[in-house]
Design a protein around this motif. Structure first.
Motif, PDB file in Angstrom:
ATOM      1  N   LYS A   1       0.273  12.643  14.844  1.00 26.32           N
ATOM      2  CA  LYS A   1       0.301  11.447  15.688  1.00 26.32           C
ATOM      3  C   LYS A   1       1.405  10.495  15.223  1.00 26.32           C
ATOM      4  O   LYS A   1       2.077   9.874  16.036  1.00 26.32           O
ATOM      5  CB  LYS A   1      -1.040  10.722  15.637  1.00 26.32           C
ATOM      6  CG  LYS A   1      -2.176  11.430  16.317  1.00 26.32           C
ATOM      7  CD  LYS A   1      -3.448  10.596  16.163  1.00 26.32           C
ATOM      8  CE  LYS A   1      -4.651  11.283  16.714  1.00 26.32           C
ATOM      9  NZ  LYS A   1      -5.871  10.482  16.489  1.00 26.32           N
ATOM     10  N   GLY A   2       1.566  10.390  13.914  1.00 25.20           N
ATOM     11  CA  GLY A   2       2.607   9.519  13.368  1.00 25.20           C
ATOM     12  C   GLY A   2       3.994   9.986  13.753  1.00 25.20           C
ATOM     13  O   GLY A   2       4.859   9.178  14.105  1.00 25.20           O
TER      14      GLY A   2
ATOM     15  N   THR B   1       1.369  -1.626  13.722  1.00 28.54           N
ATOM     16  CA  THR B   1       1.094  -1.112  15.062  1.00 28.54           C
ATOM     17  C   THR B   1       0.353   0.216  15.001  1.00 28.54           C
ATOM     18  O   THR B   1      -0.599   0.442  15.762  1.00 28.54           O
ATOM     19  CB  THR B   1       2.418  -0.940  15.843  1.00 28.54           C
ATOM     20  OG1 THR B   1       3.085  -2.192  15.883  1.00 28.54           O
ATOM     21  CG2 THR B   1       2.181  -0.430  17.237  1.00 28.54           C
ATOM     22  N   PHE B   2       0.759   1.083  14.094  1.00 31.67           N
ATOM     23  CA  PHE B   2       0.081   2.373  13.953  1.00 31.67           C
ATOM     24  C   PHE B   2      -1.363   2.187  13.492  1.00 31.67           C
ATOM     25  O   PHE B   2      -2.262   2.883  13.969  1.00 31.67           O
ATOM     26  CB  PHE B   2       0.827   3.276  12.983  1.00 31.67           C
ATOM     27  CG  PHE B   2       2.102   3.870  13.522  1.00 31.67           C
ATOM     28  CD1 PHE B   2       2.590   3.540  14.769  1.00 31.67           C
ATOM     29  CD2 PHE B   2       2.820   4.764  12.758  1.00 31.67           C
ATOM     30  CE1 PHE B   2       3.764   4.083  15.265  1.00 31.67           C
ATOM     31  CE2 PHE B   2       3.994   5.315  13.237  1.00 31.67           C
ATOM     32  CZ  PHE B   2       4.463   4.981  14.488  1.00 31.67           C
TER      33      PHE B   2
ATOM     34  N   ILE C   1      -3.464   5.495  14.677  1.00 33.42           N
ATOM     35  CA  ILE C   1      -2.609   6.662  14.458  1.00 33.42           C
ATOM     36  C   ILE C   1      -2.724   6.976  12.979  1.00 33.42           C
ATOM     37  O   ILE C   1      -2.127   6.306  12.142  1.00 33.42           O
ATOM     38  CB  ILE C   1      -1.161   6.369  14.881  1.00 33.42           C
ATOM     39  CG1 ILE C   1      -1.138   6.065  16.375  1.00 33.42           C
ATOM     40  CG2 ILE C   1      -0.239   7.523  14.529  1.00 33.42           C
ATOM     41  CD1 ILE C   1       0.162   5.529  16.885  1.00 33.42           C
TER      42      ILE C   1
ATOM     43  N   ARG D   1       3.975   0.113  10.751  1.00 33.75           N
ATOM     44  CA  ARG D   1       2.719   0.438  10.063  1.00 33.75           C
ATOM     45  C   ARG D   1       1.570  -0.358  10.670  1.00 33.75           C
ATOM     46  O   ARG D   1       0.483   0.158  10.901  1.00 33.75           O
ATOM     47  CB  ARG D   1       2.826   0.153   8.574  1.00 33.75           C
ATOM     48  CG  ARG D   1       1.544   0.515   7.838  1.00 33.75           C
ATOM     49  CD  ARG D   1       1.550   0.050   6.401  1.00 33.75           C
ATOM     50  NE  ARG D   1       0.323   0.422   5.750  1.00 33.75           N
ATOM     51  CZ  ARG D   1      -0.846  -0.219   5.901  1.00 33.75           C
ATOM     52  NH1 ARG D   1      -0.923  -1.256   6.690  1.00 33.75           N
ATOM     53  NH2 ARG D   1      -1.928   0.181   5.270  1.00 33.75           N
TER      54      ARG D   1
ATOM     55  N   SER E   1      -3.434   1.028  16.364  1.00 33.66           N
ATOM     56  CA  SER E   1      -3.561   2.076  17.382  1.00 33.66           C
ATOM     57  C   SER E   1      -4.329   3.292  16.880  1.00 33.66           C
ATOM     58  O   SER E   1      -4.457   4.281  17.596  1.00 33.66           O
ATOM     59  CB  SER E   1      -2.168   2.531  17.839  1.00 33.66           C
ATOM     60  OG  SER E   1      -1.452   1.448  18.370  1.00 33.66           O
TER      61      SER E   1
ATOM     62  N   SER F   1       4.518   9.337  17.546  1.00 31.92           N
ATOM     63  CA  SER F   1       4.656   7.900  17.803  1.00 31.92           C
ATOM     64  C   SER F   1       5.973   7.368  17.253  1.00 31.92           C
ATOM     65  O   SER F   1       6.651   6.571  17.911  1.00 31.92           O
ATOM     66  CB  SER F   1       3.486   7.142  17.182  1.00 31.92           C
ATOM     67  OG  SER F   1       2.276   7.580  17.740  1.00 31.92           O
TER      68      SER F   1
END
Length: 95
Positions: free
Chosen positions: A78-79, A67-68, A73, A65, A71, A82
């Motif tokens: 996108k999730g 990192t997303f 996302i 979470r 980034s 990724s």
């Protein structure tokens, strides 16, 4: 909202893993030479591996979470891409 998403993701991962490993339990127990009782269940009934797995799932979901979010996302497409990329390429290892 973030902590709820992390807990739900961790629970989903733990549940998927439980179903996966229950389906493959007999071959795995045989290959690992684990001692079983007359019913075919492992003799050691320690809950420690399950607790450690649950804690690991929360840590992994929380880090994903984080990192997303960094980034950017921010939509399901996108999730999904990724998450699939992380799952496929970070768990791949040589023998």
């Amino acid at each position: 909202m973030g902590i709820v998403a992390v807990i739900v993701a961790a629970a989903a991962g733990f549940g998927f893993g439980a179903i996966w490993y229950m389906a493959l339990a007999k071959p795995w127990v045989a290959a690992a030479n684990i001692q079983v009782d007359a019913d075919g269940k492992p003799i050691d009934n320690s809950p420690l591996p399950f607790v450690m797995a649950a804690v690991a799932m929360v840590l992994v979901a929380g880090m994903m979470r984080h990192t997303f979010a960094l980034s950017q996302i921010d939509d399901p497409g996108k999730g999904l891409m990724s998450g699939l990329g992380i799952g496929l390429f970070s768990s791949a290892r040589g023998s």
